[in-house]
Design a protein around this motif. Structure first.
Motif, PDB file in Angstrom:
ATOM      1  N   THR A  19      -0.353  -2.140  -3.142  1.00 50.88           N
ATOM      2  CA  THR A  19       1.031  -2.621  -3.214  1.00 50.88           C
ATOM      3  C   THR A  19       1.227  -3.850  -2.333  1.00 50.88           C
ATOM      4  O   THR A  19       1.974  -4.764  -2.693  1.00 50.88           O
ATOM      5  CB  THR A  19       2.013  -1.501  -2.800  1.00 50.88           C
ATOM      6  OG1 THR A  19       1.759  -0.364  -3.622  1.00 50.88           O
ATOM      7  CG2 THR A  19       3.466  -1.915  -2.977  1.00 50.88           C
ATOM      8  N   LEU A  20       0.536  -3.889  -1.189  1.00 51.37           N
ATOM      9  CA  LEU A  20       0.687  -5.035  -0.293  1.00 51.37           C
ATOM     10  C   LEU A  20       0.169  -6.322  -0.938  1.00 51.37           C
ATOM     11  O   LEU A  20       0.581  -7.422  -0.571  1.00 51.37           O
ATOM     12  CB  LEU A  20      -0.071  -4.792   1.026  1.00 51.37           C
ATOM     13  CG  LEU A  20       0.402  -3.642   1.912  1.00 51.37           C
ATOM     14  CD1 LEU A  20      -0.337  -3.643   3.237  1.00 51.37           C
ATOM     15  CD2 LEU A  20       1.892  -3.727   2.181  1.00 51.37           C
TER      16      LEU A  20
ATOM     17  N   LEU B 213       3.013  -8.284 -11.021  1.00 50.45           N
ATOM     18  CA  LEU B 213       3.928  -7.151 -11.189  1.00 50.45           C
ATOM     19  C   LEU B 213       3.411  -6.164 -12.223  1.00 50.45           C
ATOM     20  O   LEU B 213       3.575  -4.946 -12.073  1.00 50.45           O
ATOM     21  CB  LEU B 213       5.314  -7.669 -11.571  1.00 50.45           C
ATOM     22  CG  LEU B 213       5.979  -8.412 -10.421  1.00 50.45           C
ATOM     23  CD1 LEU B 213       6.742  -9.607 -10.898  1.00 50.45           C
ATOM     24  CD2 LEU B 213       6.869  -7.490  -9.632  1.00 50.45           C
TER      25      LEU B 213
ATOM     26  N   GLN C 237       0.713  -4.268 -10.531  1.00 45.43           N
ATOM     27  CA  GLN C 237       1.307  -3.271  -9.632  1.00 45.43           C
ATOM     28  C   GLN C 237       1.795  -2.051 -10.423  1.00 45.43           C
ATOM     29  O   GLN C 237       1.592  -0.908 -10.005  1.00 45.43           O
ATOM     30  CB  GLN C 237       2.468  -3.916  -8.863  1.00 45.43           C
ATOM     31  CG  GLN C 237       3.242  -2.972  -7.961  1.00 45.43           C
ATOM     32  CD  GLN C 237       2.385  -2.369  -6.859  1.00 45.43           C
ATOM     33  OE1 GLN C 237       1.416  -2.966  -6.439  1.00 45.43           O
ATOM     34  NE2 GLN C 237       2.741  -1.169  -6.424  1.00 45.43           N
TER      35      GLN C 237
ATOM     36  N   PHE D 137      10.175  -8.563   1.449  1.00 48.10           N
ATOM     37  CA  PHE D 137       9.590  -9.647   0.661  1.00 48.10           C
ATOM     38  C   PHE D 137      10.618 -10.210  -0.312  1.00 48.10           C
ATOM     39  O   PHE D 137      10.737 -11.427  -0.480  1.00 48.10           O
ATOM     40  CB  PHE D 137       8.351  -9.124  -0.085  1.00 48.10           C
ATOM     41  CG  PHE D 137       7.896 -10.051  -1.173  1.00 48.10           C
ATOM     42  CD1 PHE D 137       7.259 -11.234  -0.869  1.00 48.10           C
ATOM     43  CD2 PHE D 137       8.123  -9.745  -2.506  1.00 48.10           C
ATOM     44  CE1 PHE D 137       6.869 -12.100  -1.874  1.00 48.10           C
ATOM     45  CE2 PHE D 137       7.732 -10.594  -3.511  1.00 48.10           C
ATOM     46  CZ  PHE D 137       7.103 -11.789  -3.191  1.00 48.10           C
TER      47      PHE D 137
ATOM     48  N   MET E  59       0.590  -7.434  -4.026  1.00 44.75           N
ATOM     49  CA  MET E  59       1.516  -8.089  -4.967  1.00 44.75           C
ATOM     50  C   MET E  59       2.361  -9.197  -4.316  1.00 44.75           C
ATOM     51  O   MET E  59       2.386 -10.319  -4.843  1.00 44.75           O
ATOM     52  CB  MET E  59       2.411  -7.040  -5.608  1.00 44.75           C
ATOM     53  CG  MET E  59       3.351  -7.596  -6.642  1.00 44.75           C
ATOM     54  SD  MET E  59       4.591  -6.418  -7.120  1.00 44.75           S
ATOM     55  CE  MET E  59       5.565  -6.288  -5.649  1.00 44.75           C
ATOM     56  N   PRO E  60       3.023  -8.951  -3.170  1.00 44.23           N
ATOM     57  CA  PRO E  60       3.812 -10.031  -2.567  1.00 44.23           C
ATOM     58  C   PRO E  60       2.964 -11.260  -2.209  1.00 44.23           C
ATOM     59  O   PRO E  60       3.424 -12.383  -2.340  1.00 44.23           O
ATOM     60  CB  PRO E  60       4.389  -9.378  -1.306  1.00 44.23           C
ATOM     61  CG  PRO E  60       4.408  -7.937  -1.599  1.00 44.23           C
ATOM     62  CD  PRO E  60       3.215  -7.682  -2.447  1.00 44.23           C
TER      63      PRO E  60
ATOM     64  N   PHE F 249       9.067  -2.646   2.791  1.00 43.59           N
ATOM     65  CA  PHE F 249       8.199  -3.822   2.758  1.00 43.59           C
ATOM     66  C   PHE F 249       8.580  -4.722   1.574  1.00 43.59           C
ATOM     67  O   PHE F 249       8.735  -5.939   1.726  1.00 43.59           O
ATOM     68  CB  PHE F 249       6.735  -3.370   2.645  1.00 43.59           C
ATOM     69  CG  PHE F 249       5.752  -4.497   2.518  1.00 43.59           C
ATOM     70  CD1 PHE F 249       5.274  -5.143   3.647  1.00 43.59           C
ATOM     71  CD2 PHE F 249       5.301  -4.917   1.277  1.00 43.59           C
ATOM     72  CE1 PHE F 249       4.381  -6.197   3.534  1.00 43.59           C
ATOM     73  CE2 PHE F 249       4.409  -5.963   1.150  1.00 43.59           C
ATOM     74  CZ  PHE F 249       3.946  -6.603   2.285  1.00 43.59           C
TER      75      PHE F 249
ATOM     76  N   LEU G 227       2.464 -13.273  -5.384  1.00 41.44           N
ATOM     77  CA  LEU G 227       3.707 -13.947  -5.810  1.00 41.44           C
ATOM     78  C   LEU G 227       4.044 -15.119  -4.879  1.00 41.44           C
ATOM     79  O   LEU G 227       4.445 -16.192  -5.335  1.00 41.44           O
ATOM     80  CB  LEU G 227       4.868 -12.951  -5.838  1.00 41.44           C
ATOM     81  CG  LEU G 227       4.857 -11.945  -6.994  1.00 41.44           C
ATOM     82  CD1 LEU G 227       5.987 -10.946  -6.833  1.00 41.44           C
ATOM     83  CD2 LEU G 227       4.976 -12.637  -8.339  1.00 41.44           C
ATOM     84  N   LEU G 228       3.831 -14.883  -3.586  1.00 46.86           N
ATOM     85  CA  LEU G 228       4.097 -15.945  -2.611  1.00 46.86           C
ATOM     86  C   LEU G 228       3.120 -17.106  -2.814  1.00 46.86           C
ATOM     87  O   LEU G 228       3.520 -18.280  -2.783  1.00 46.86           O
ATOM     88  CB  LEU G 228       3.964 -15.370  -1.197  1.00 46.86           C
ATOM     89  CG  LEU G 228       4.627 -16.157  -0.082  1.00 46.86           C
ATOM     90  CD1 LEU G 228       6.113 -16.290  -0.324  1.00 46.86           C
ATOM     91  CD2 LEU G 228       4.375 -15.475   1.253  1.00 46.86           C
TER      92      LEU G 228
END
Lengths: 470, 202
Positions: A164-165, A132, A135, B154, A167-168, B150, A171-172
């Motif tokens: 930006t894609l 984060l 980001q 998430f 970051m998830p 998006f 985290l995942l």
């Protein structure tokens, strides 16, 4: 009196950048503040006492490594300080380069914010929350790459999208990692976790096929901020990635992971090198070379069983100085010529010999020419690559030739007289304010190449922050 | 799946389709506002209302920032498109819905066994539609809306996996930061339009 190290290296620069942001139109003032902050915090980190106590007269300042925020912590330990020193020095160096009027005014405040956020990312606990902070740093980098007066080009949107894609995914992967530690090594969930983690880092590091924004942004944006971004993000992210290897045994012991890193790194070196070789636009070539250098970072991590991590850390300062020189000279060229194509620069070296030399030396240094900064590390990586596999070493060598080839093409056109110019004589038209920084940096690049162990080994102390990787 | 969950899921599918198909900022802003309402409800399935409402407030603030900036701009209307474009994007959206329906059950079995299927489906719908949108447009404001969608997708799934105050705060900052970047892009476009108009007038 007790202070926290995160206040010093995260919150203080954020506050200072806010002040610089308020006075962003006052070029000299913001320049002085940013340079002082960058070099000052860098020097403080470099010479910080191990017992974390500083005495000034009767005042004794005791520093604590942690700062609690909302139930979590930011931890700037003594072991990570060599790296913190390095990134703050680099920020100061880029601030010096921003004396040119063409550099966006937002560059200085936002560069400080980016460095402070990346510092926070390296220290936040649990470390996955770093995604984060990274980001947030990416969002702050937008104004310096796409200033208010310029058109929003597709490259900047792609940069924002792809970063930006990431970051998830990180985290995942963090959530998945907490559950897979106890699973048997052949569990399919481990492979899935590694794929998700790989996707996150691939997006962040602009690994093929997520690389397209790099040449697009480097072609359209101002070269100095571009050089800063393509230096500082891969550097901080590469160091952040070591956290995963340090904390998860199954990642650290996975031979498949190291093989993949070596293969992807080599692919990046080959593609980046070959793409750079036939570029016409010198700014795009910079972008492709940066991709090849990211490949070297990945290769160094992949060769961690052969002291690769020390080479990784030693690559950071060589990249900093070479990328700075490259970005600085490109921005000078941009203001002195209409065309940035190789053919459009015909005879440029005859009018601006020092700027041209700076550009060529920056490129040759990044390419790994003997006597220059990256040579000792590149040759070590190449040898290790050849030891691992002849095929791997050969491809690394081929990829490395790409930038050499481009530089030779550029050199040929830079020195060839332009028929349209009235005078083809060699003249020194640059002012001391232009050629002095270039000459000093060329000197630094050469000293780094000649005495790598004296100059570059200090930063390898950062490895002590990763207890399992030393 | 209770009635409210079904309603939230349907709202997500409809609003995501609307944002994918249409280019008009007014329609898309309204759709994003409703989308955050559905996201809020789905997050309440995992978090207490007091925490989940942060997502709603942040989402609406981000939408309002983009919507109000669009409102203040001159000549911001997107050019008219042929019906075939709308049809193509609608078809692509339907394909995404189909794919997400198929993979959501498998994903629940293999990766998220403790997460409700409606949460996974809704999150994946948002993620899938946003990715399709990102791949088919070059408008800065739509790019930001897609990124917000998006992240919302998430967050719906991630909320069921982890709860941390710092994480909520940081995610809120990222969402608002993205919205501010969107505002910045829209203002840039408008400034250039103004300069061009002034030059034409001269």
């Amino acid at each position: 009196m007790t202070l926290n190290t995160p206040i010093l290296w995260v919150f203080l620069p954020l506050v200072i950048s806010l002040i610089t942001g308020i006075f962003y139109r006052r070029r000299i003032l913001s320049l002085v503040i940013t340079c002082t902050t960058g070099f000052g915090l860098g020097a403080l980190a470099a010479f910080f006492p191990e017992d974390m106590v500083i005495s000034i007269g009767s005042l004794t300042l005791t520093f604590v490594e942690n700062l609690g925020i909302l139930g979590r912590q930011i931890n700037i330990s003594y072991q990570i300080l060599p790296f913190i020193a390095f990134i703050y020095f680099s920020t100061g160096l880029w601030a010096v380069g921003s004396t040119q009027p063409s550099v966006p005014e937002s560059f200085r405040p936002t560069s400080l914010v980016v460095t402070a956020l990346l510092t926070a990312a390296l220290g936040v606990e649990p470390f996955l929350y770093a995604a984060l902070f990274i980001q947030a740093a990416i969002l702050f980098s937008i104004p310096m790459l796409s200033p208010l007066q310029s058109k929003t080009h597709p490259g900047i949107l792609r940069y924002l999208n792809l970063q930006t894609l990431a970051m998830p995914f990180i985290l995942l992967a963090g959530w998945l990692l907490s559950g897979v530690e106890t699973l048997p090594p052949d569990s399919p969930l481990i492979v899935q976790t590694m794929i998700i983690l790989g996707l996150g880092f691939g997006l962040w590091l602009a690994v093929f096929p997520f690389h397209s924004w790099v040449p697009m942004v480097s072609e359209k944006a101002h070269p100095l901020p571009v050089s800063f971004i393509i230096f500082i993000f891969p550097t901080a992210i590469a160091l952040f990635s070591l956290n995963f290897l340090d904390r998860y045994t199954f990642l650290r012991t996975s031979q498949g992971l190291y093989q993949s890193l070596r293969a992807i790194g080599t692919l990046m070196i080959v593609l980046g090198g070959l793409w750079a070789a036939y570029q016409e636009d010198i700014k795009r070539a910079f972008g492709f070379s940066a991709l090849a250098e990211t490949g070297f970072l990945l290769l160094a991590i992949g060769l961690s069983d052969q002291v690769g991590l020390s080479w990784l850390l030693m690559l950071f300062p060589t990249h900093a100085i070479s990328f700075w020189l490259w970005g600085f000279t490109l921005s000078l060229i941009e203001t002195r010529t209409d065309s940035l194509s190789i053919r459009g620069l015909k005879g440029f070296a005859r009018r601006y010999p020092v700027i041209s030399s700076g550009l060529l030396i920056a490129q040759l240094s990044v390419a790994g020419l003997p006597l220059f900064a990256t040579f000792p590390i590149k040759i070590a990586l190449l040898s290790a690559g050849l030891t691992t596999s002849t095929g791997l070493g050969t491809w690394i060598f081929i990829g490395s030739l790409g930038l050499f080839f481009f530089t030779m093409r550029l050199l040929n056109d830079l020195v060839t007289p332009d028929e349209q110019q009235t005078s083809s004589h060699w003249t020194l038209t640059e002012k001391p304010s232009v050629y002095l920084p270039i000459l000093l940096t060329i000197l630094a690049v050469t000293i780094m190449g000649l005495f790598p162990h004296v100059i570059l080994t200090n930063i390898t102390d950062t490895l002590t922050a990763f207890s399992q990787l030393q | 799946m209770d009635a409210l969950s079904t309603l939230a899921f349907s709202l997500i599918v409809i609003t995501a389709m609307v944002i994918l198909i249409f280019r008009d900022w007014r329609i898309n802003t309204a759709a994003l506002t409703l989308q955050y309402l559905a996201v809020f409800y789905l997050v309440t399935l995992s978090w207490p209302i007091g925490l989940a409402i942060v997502k709603l407030i942040v989402g609406w603030m981000a939408t309002a920032a983009i919507g109000l900036t669009c409102l203040r701009q001159i000549d911001f209307d997107t050019p008219a498109e042929p019906t075939s474009s709308l049809f193509f994007r609608g078809l692509a959206g339907l394909m995404i819905i189909l794919v997400m329906f198929v993979i959501s059950s498998t994903l629940q079995e293999t990766v998220f066994p403790n997460v409700d299927l409606v949460i996974i489906r809704s999150g994946l719908m948002l993620v899938g539609m946003a990715l399709m949108q990102l791949g088919t447009n070059a408008f800065p404001y739509l790019t930001i809306m897609s990124l917000l969608s998006f992240l919302a997708g998430f967050e719906v799934i991630h909320a069921a996996l982890e709860r941390s105050t710092l994480l909520i705060g940081l995610m809120a900052s990222v969402n608002l930061g993205l919205a501010l970047v969107g505002v910045y892009f829209i203002m840039k476009t408008n400034e250039r339009t103004l300069v061009q108009k002034e030059e034409e007038d001269k």
